[in-house]
Design a protein around this motif. Structure first.
Motif, PDB file in Angstrom:
ATOM      1  N   ASP A   1      -4.038   3.075 -11.721  1.00 37.12           N
ATOM      2  CA  ASP A   1      -2.654   3.442 -12.256  1.00 37.12           C
ATOM      3  C   ASP A   1      -1.773   2.385 -12.629  1.00 37.12           C
ATOM      4  OD1 ASP A   1      -2.575   6.141 -10.975  1.00 37.12           O
ATOM      5  OD2 ASP A   1      -3.106   5.381  -9.119  1.00 37.12           O
TER       6      ASP A   1
ATOM      7  N   VAL B   1       3.060   3.916  -3.745  1.00 42.92           N
ATOM      8  CA  VAL B   1       2.071   4.547  -4.637  1.00 42.92           C
ATOM      9  C   VAL B   1       2.834   5.031  -5.765  1.00 42.92           C
ATOM     10  CG1 VAL B   1       0.454   5.095  -2.908  1.00 42.92           C
ATOM     11  CG2 VAL B   1       2.366   6.746  -3.330  1.00 42.92           C
TER      12      VAL B   1
ATOM     13  N   PHE C   1       6.803   1.611  -6.824  1.00 41.44           N
ATOM     14  CA  PHE C   1       5.888   1.522  -8.021  1.00 41.44           C
ATOM     15  C   PHE C   1       6.351   1.071  -9.083  1.00 41.44           C
ATOM     16  CE2 PHE C   1       3.024   2.965 -11.128  1.00 41.44           C
ATOM     17  CZ  PHE C   1       1.595   2.370 -10.731  1.00 41.44           C
TER      18      PHE C   1
ATOM     19  N   LEU D   1      -5.245   1.574  -6.258  1.00 38.30           N
ATOM     20  CA  LEU D   1      -4.048   1.747  -7.264  1.00 38.30           C
ATOM     21  C   LEU D   1      -4.312   1.059  -8.664  1.00 38.30           C
ATOM     22  CD1 LEU D   1      -1.104   1.839  -4.986  1.00 38.30           C
ATOM     23  CD2 LEU D   1      -2.445   3.760  -5.685  1.00 38.30           C
TER      24      LEU D   1
ATOM     25  N   GLU E   1       0.824  -1.140  -0.143  1.00 37.98           N
ATOM     26  CA  GLU E   1      -0.063   0.011   0.003  1.00 37.98           C
ATOM     27  C   GLU E   1       0.978   1.290  -0.012  1.00 37.98           C
ATOM     28  OE1 GLU E   1      -2.845  -1.269   3.147  1.00 37.98           O
ATOM     29  OE2 GLU E   1      -4.228  -0.553   1.842  1.00 37.98           O
TER      30      GLU E   1
END
Ligand code: NAP
Length: 690
Positions: free
Chosen positions: A308, A268, A274, A305, A265
């Motif tokens: 994304d 990001v 990421f 997410l 988590e």
């Protein structure tokens, strides 16, 4: 071209029905394979009677050097394997994993010889004291099984699949029959020809079956070991063969695996983690066109997410050029054959029923440098499953190609639950820089995984990645993944050996194991052991040293020299509530003093002391007590003379043939009781330097 099988010392082309094999890029037929006419029972007998005894005669050091020689030989021929490998649809990177990864495995296993004695057997673990008087002890000896390792392999790694397995059984002293999947056996055959021609392995150590091996399990006996890599359905069918049950034959299975990669988590967009996640997932989806047992099939990401990830991953997948690996810029080759394409398409269609395809198309994609309709090409396919606790196909159906599913999670508990819904996987990775998330995930999900990679920026540069099983770690996974364990350094080798408990007197167990056992007879000679060459030192040979009476000054001086002013050594008023009656001597002083007693200082064959093993301070030593040392040769491991290339600078002292001698240091007091025990490692020169 007819592929040949290597059976009972001969190359034999199978008779009868031949299976055609194709170039996966062009669709052209390149070979046929058949194993008809092979006598599997006779092959196994040959391995047991010819290969087995020859390998068992060798020590671990000799087997390791044999593997090293084989690895050097094969690496010198690698260009040949790359050329053939491209016909399996592999890119250069894919071939590197298969060819050089496989040969690297031989090197890694060869190096393991240093963890084994200079014997054909291995002594496992610690001595078990079984009696009060110390005259009856137990230990464990491990000897090579007197059977054959039958390796039934999958089509995706025709070289690595063979080498990662045979490296281990050869180290153990067991011969092998290798059965690569027929589809890509043309590559395995090329390498086995080179292995046999090199004569590096003893005759009977390796045989090859290029066609079907149906029926081979009818002949296994309890000393054999079967390993299987392939689909769960074939694996289960073979595992339930009555002969395996009747003879209690170990069957190591590596089957389907719906591996997951989890995005933490904290990771990001904008964080290094990421980007690492997106890169790793894309790589694992497309390397080997997704035909890797460790490929990421499930991409588990925080709910918020999902979009994304979908966008970032879609972008990278769109840049993955599909086509003929010979063409510059191609990043993903083909599947291994048209049969595979058909199978994967069927699985994709099944998955499409319960989840949405968000990237890729089964028909509409571009191929560079090859005919799309002839080669075994496929586009990467990305799904999203919005309801993964209800629509569970993504946790159960393995499409063995570039196919993966994004799965959202609400919190870490859910992520763990989802990862476990694969019902047992070879590997999963979590990309996070948060140690609390990492720890909770590992403790929650480890029971269902054979390996977990925790990826963050700190290790990314040197990380070997989600998809690489390493020879020093175990490879395998619980449940659906087969419940098997391959490789794994020493653990892997021991899999091919029988562990037998042995019981007897310390002297008898010393003679059997060639490893000195505490309490066994000690023999004293005139000459100090430090004045003897490696070959001259006998196990059990002992030096009984002069004695020393401990003084307060010894303790004070040692405290000053070392700077160790721990209260129990220096402050007699602080001992209330401790086990000590008076200022106690430092354990390290006892050991140092012991060295002062057992070392013979004259220059001799002992080159250096390079460490300690198993050091224990078992009884407090106080001023007034008198200590001496029983210094006994415990175990010897010879080392080969390091070879240097012409012109290479030889580091000082490295051109000497030497070995390691382990000595038991038994420090005892005036009552004869042991106060400290340690094993020291010395490097000792050979008399014979040839
Ligand atoms: P497969 O069809 O199950 O075949 C595996 C092997 O079993 C082949 O060598 C096959 O030989 C042999 N075989 C089949 N029937 C046999 C019989 N009756 N007696 C003896 N041998 C028999 O699997 P695959 O299509 O080659 O491989 C793809 C699957 O392997 C995927 O599901 C993948 O997940 C799994 N896989 C797992 C791992 C792992 O480490 N867990 C690694 C790679 C692949 P023929 O080729 O001659 O039929």
């Amino acid at each position: 071209m007819k592929l040949q099988n290597y059976a009972q010392g001969k190359w034999i082309a199978g008779e009868g029905k031949e299976k055609p094999l194709f170039n996966a890029i062009t669709g052209e037929q390149i070979a046929t394979a058949s194993s008809e006419g092979l006598d599997f029972a006779a092959m196994m007998d040959y391995a047991r009677k010819v290969g087995g005894p020859a390998l068992r005669k060798m020590t671990f050091q000799e087997r390791g050097l044999m593997l090293k020689a084989l690895a050097m030989h094969l690496i010198s021929l690698k260009a040949k394997y790359y050329a053939v490998s491209s016909k399996t649809g592999a890119t250069k990177v894919d071939s590197w994993i298969d060819i050089e990864g496989g040969i690297g495995n031989l090197f890694a296993n060869a190096s393991l010889r240093r963890q084994f004695p200079d014997e054909s057997f291995y002594i496992d673990g610690e001595t078990a004291p079984l009696s009060k008087g110390g005259t009856f002890i137990g230990h464990h000896i491990m000897v090579p099984k007197q059977g054959v390792a039958i390796h039934i392999n999958a089509f995706n790694f025709p070289i690595w699949g063979m080498l990662e397995k045979i490296a281990v059984n050869f180290m153990a002293g067991v011969p092998a029959i290798v059965k690569p999947a027929t589809l890509t056996s043309f590559l395995t055959e090329v390498m086995v020809k080179d292995i046999i021609d090199s004569k590096i392995l003893p005759e009977g150590a390796l045989q090859l079956i290029c066609g079907s091996a149906n029926g081979i399990l009818d002949h296994v006996t309890n000393q054999d070991v079967v390993t299987f890599t392939g689909s769960a359905s074939t694996g289960k069918m073979l595992k339930s063969h009555p002969r395996l049950l009747e003879e209690a034959v170990p069957f190591n299975m590596e089957a389907d695996s719906l591996n997951a990669s989890i995005l933490g988590e904290d990771a990001v967009p904008g964080t290094e983690e990421f980007d690492l996640f997106i890169k790793e997932v894309q790589r694992e989806m497309t390397v080997k066109a997704g035909q890797k047992c460790t490929a990421v099939r499930r991409i588990i990401v925080p709910e918020k997410l999902v979009e994304d990830v979908q966008i970032a991953l879609g972008k990278r997948l769109a840049q993955t050029v599909i086509g003929n690996p010979e063409v510059e810029g191609v990043r993903m080759g083909s599947l291994a054959g048209l049969e595979q394409v058909k199978e994967v398409r069927e699985k994709v269609e099944q998955l499409s029923k319960t989840q949405k395809m968000v990237f890729g198309n089964l028909d509409n994609y571009e191929v560079v440098g090859a005919d799309k309709n002839k080669g075994a090409f496929m586009s990467p396919i990305l799904f999203i499953n919005d309801n993964p606790f209800v629509n569970t196909d993504c946790h159960n159906i393995e499409a063995f190609g570039p196919v993966s599913t994004i799965i959202p999670y609400k919190n870490l508990d859910e992520a763990i639950e989802l990862a476990k819904m694969g019902k047992g996987s070879l590997v999963c990775s979590i990309v996070t820089n948060d140690d609390k998330i990492a720890k909770e995930f590992v403790l929650g999900a480890a029971c269902m995984h054979g390996r977990i990679l925790i990826l963050n920026a700190a290790c990314a540069k040197e990380s070997t990645g989600h998809g690489s099983p390493m020879p020093l770690l175990t490879h395998g996974g619980p449940g659906r993944a087969g419940g098997g364990e391959e490789m794994g350094g020493k653990r892997g080798i021991l899999h091919y050996m029988q562990r037998t408990a042995i019981q007897g007197s310390p002297t008898m167990i010393t003679k059997v194991t060639n490893q000195y056992q505490y309490g066994a007879e000690q023999t004293e000679f005139d000459k100090h052991v430090f004045q003897k060459y490696f070959e001259e030192i006998q196990i059990g040979e002992t030096v009984i040293t002069r004695k020393h009476t401990v003084t307060d000054a010894d303790i004070v001086n040692f405290a000053n020299v070392s700077g160790d002013h721990f209260y129990a050594h220096v402050d007699a008023t602080s001992l209330e509530g401790t086990i000590f009656e008076r200022n106690v001597a430092h354990g390290y002083w006892v050991l140092s003093k012991a060295a002062g007693l057992f070392v013979d200082g004259k220059k001799g064959p002992v080159l250096l002391n390079y460490g300690l093993e198993e050091c224990r301070f078992v009884k407090p030593v106080y001023p007034g007590m008198t200590i001496g040392v029983r210094f006994t040769a415990k175990e010897k491991i010879s080392q080969e003379k390091k070879e240097f290339n012409e012109g290479e600078e030889i580091p000082k002292g490295m051109d000497i043939k030497k070995g390691i001698v382990k000595f038991l240091v038994d420090v005892y007091d005036e009552t004869g009781e042991t106060v400290a025990l340690a094993t020291i490692l010395t490097m000792v020169k050979f008399k014979n330097q040839d």
